[in-house]
Design an enzyme around this catalytic site. Structure first.
Site, PDB file in Angstrom:
ATOM      1  N   LYS A 183       0.818  -1.218   0.000  1.00  0.00           N
ATOM      2  CA  LYS A 183       0.000   0.000   0.000  1.00  0.00           C
ATOM      3  C   LYS A 183       0.846   1.260   0.000  1.00  0.00           C
ATOM      4  CE  LYS A 183      -4.257  -2.026   1.639  1.00  0.00           C
ATOM      5  NZ  LYS A 183      -3.826  -3.451   1.732  1.00  0.00           N
TER       6      LYS A 183
HETATM    7  C1  LIG Z   1      -4.439  -4.486   1.098  1.00  0.00           C
HETATM    8  C2  LIG Z   1      -3.686  -5.754   0.942  1.00  0.00           C
HETATM    9  C3  LIG Z   1      -4.075  -6.754   0.023  1.00  0.00           C
HETATM   10  C4  LIG Z   1      -5.330  -6.647  -0.822  1.00  0.00           C
HETATM   11  O1  LIG Z   1      -5.236  -5.660  -1.816  1.00  0.00           O
HETATM   12  P1  LIG Z   1      -6.552  -5.125  -2.575  1.00  0.00           P
HETATM   13  O2  LIG Z   1      -6.093  -3.968  -3.371  1.00  0.00           O
HETATM   14  O3  LIG Z   1      -7.513  -4.725  -1.477  1.00  0.00           O
HETATM   15  O4  LIG Z   1      -7.089  -6.245  -3.395  1.00  0.00           O
HETATM   16  C5  LIG Z   1      -3.279  -7.879  -0.098  1.00  0.00           C
HETATM   17  N1  LIG Z   1      -2.164  -8.047   0.660  1.00  0.00           N
HETATM   18  C6  LIG Z   1      -1.763  -7.122   1.559  1.00  0.00           C
HETATM   19  C7  LIG Z   1      -0.553  -7.382   2.373  1.00  0.00           C
HETATM   20  C8  LIG Z   1      -2.500  -5.946   1.735  1.00  0.00           C
HETATM   21  O5  LIG Z   1      -2.097  -5.023   2.637  1.00  0.00           O
END
Ligand SMILES: *Cc1c(COP(=O)(O)O)cnc(C)c1O
Length: 474
Positions: free
Chosen positions: A119
């Protein structure tokens, strides 16, 4: 480039106008009016650094920020210093290094930023874009969010110290890991407010909704959001599909597959858009954990969001979702961008229902979008973490393990498979210990993080309490 709502009821807007908001006023999600085809540009892009590539791609979508300013924002965001937590520090310059496990099977490291989850890739850009736009307009914003871990810390590390931005982040008291708490609560920046709520994540989320639904309060205190439906976050994620493609191939005639550990469908939605722009992606492999709403859709054509109470609490917690908010963006494309159909489908979904493609025209179109899917369980996760450790000497986190497990079920000879590594093992130490009987490796710089003084205010789960805190700090 103008942006339209998936539900067709909003005036087309420029990028900076949708940057600070969340949903479109009609309840839909914003998407660009069209996806610019890359065409001939692909050849020139192969040589670019990550920041240069980000600028080229974002320029196609951001036409209301002068090029020189956008370039400066990209250069400032994507530095080797910010993304320095690579397995191989020598590769930090790549920003998203590719690690090859075996012929045609790779990991794309997206979790080398400040909070060790993917993120950061988009949120760091968002922080710099927010500051730029607010400065230009002489405005300020109060970001209100709820987190169960990854999103809140990524938002705080992206927004810390930014002019014009305050962050009020609600977290469920005592429900996050010690590492996640330490990451967030040890921040000392004056514009970051950590609020622990007595209750569960859903209680925190309900408070955010209640405060945001108070239109008068929202307008007076300029309440904003940074959740995963924000278009700029999706746009920033398009870039690493291109970078990963260039790293895993030698010529632009080759095709690749990406496997994406998925929750809210944000990350893989960016992959879908890269493919629509003409990046040669043969397959988009969607991986879920025990919460398999999206796997069910791609296997059966039925989208059946679950009630929150039905959500499984798993060892890949950032994928524990019962409703995939960004999925509406893909459906808009699948139904030929007919907003009336999206409105009708989401009338069912928003009322707690479901929809199915049955044997209609959309089911016939679905295969052309390249999606396949699979799901993973706690036992699969442990076995995969162990297998990758034993075979390649690499420690992967629980979400990436779900990706590796599902990717293996969809490999095609001669087509490189790129699994997106969405977090580092260190964040999920408990499951690593269960799988490997040892602690994850920890960079020296993060030693003792849990012992730093923490700053957090503990309150009852009440919207009025939160409003009082916002008013007090403004
Ligand atoms: C947020 C997250 C996801 C999922 O991503 P999306 O964009 O919501 O599909 C997967 N793995 C980790 C470690 C995350 O922080």
């Amino acid at each position: 480039m103008k942006y339209v709502s998936t539900r067709g009821g909003a005036q087309p807007q420029e990028f900076c106008d949708i940057l600070l908001g969340g949903l479109a006023p009609d309840g839909g999600l914003y998407l660009p009016e069209s996806y610019p085809p890359v065409g001939e540009r692909l050849a020139a892009w192969r040589q670019l650094s990550y920041a240069e590539l980000a600028f080229e791609i974002l320029s196609l979508y951001v036409t209301d920020i002068p090029a020189a300013d956008l370039k400066a924002i990209c250069d400032k965001t994507y530095t080797a210093q910010t993304y320095r937590w690579s397995r191989d520090p020598a590769k930090a310059r790549d920003i998203v290094p590719l690690t090859t496990l075996e012929t045609d099977f790779h990991l794309l490291e997206l979790s080398n930023g400040p909070t060790l989850a993917f993120k950061d890739m988009a949120m760091q850009l968002l922080g710099n874009l927010f500051e730029y736009v607010l400065d230009q307009r002489g405005e300020a914003i109060n970001i209100l969010g709820a987190t169960s871990g990854d999103t809140g810390s990524a938002a705080e590390y992206a927004m810390r110290g930014k002019h014009g931005v305050r962050v009020f982040m609600l977290s469920p008291d005592g429900r996050m890991s010690a590492f996640q708490r330490a990451q967030m609560y040890s921040l000392k920046d004056a514009n970051i407010f950590n609020i622990a709520v007595r209750g569960m994540f859903d209680d925190a989320q309900d408070i955010v909704k209640a405060v945001s639904n108070d239109a008068e309060f929202k307008a007076k205190y300029k309440i904003g959001a940074v959740n995963s439906i924000n278009w700029a976050r999706v746009a920033a994620q398009i870039v690493y599909y291109f970078k990963g493609y260039f790293e895993a191939t030698r010529s632009n005639d080759e095709e690749v597959a990406f496997c994406v550990p998925s929750g809210n469908f944000g990350n893989i939605c960016a992959g879908h858009i890269a493919r629509m722009m003409g990046l040669p992606i043969a397959r988009l492999v969607l991986a879920t954990n025990e919460n398999d709403v999206l796997d069910e859709f791609f296997r059966t054509g039925v989208y059946r969001p679950r009630a929150t109470a039905e959500t499984h609490v798993t060892s890949s917690p950032s994928m524990d979702i019962s409703k995939a908010s960004n999925f509406e963006r893909f459906m808009f494309d699948l139904v030929g961008r007919d907003a009336a159909i999206v409105r009708q489908l989401w009338r069912e979904v928003d009322a707690g229902g479901s929809f199915g493609l049955a044997d209609g025209p959309f089911a016939a179109r679905l295969p052309a979008y390249g999606f396949v899917s699979g799901s993973s369980s706690h036992a699969d996760r442990l076995a995969t973490i162990r297998d990758v450790w034993q075979r390649y000497g690499l420690m992967i986190d629980t979400h990436t393990a779900d990706g590796v497990k599902v990717a293996r079920e969809h490999c095609v000879a001669g087509v490189p498979m790129i699994v997106l590594e969405t977090a580092q093992a260190l964040k999920f130490a408990e499951t690593i210990r269960e799988a490997l009987g040892r602690d994850p490796v920890r960079p020296a710089e993060l030693d003792g993080l849990e012992n730093l003084p923490q700053r957090v205010e503990l309150v009852d789960a009440s919207a009025d309490q939160i409003k009082r805190i916002v008013v007090r700090e403004c």
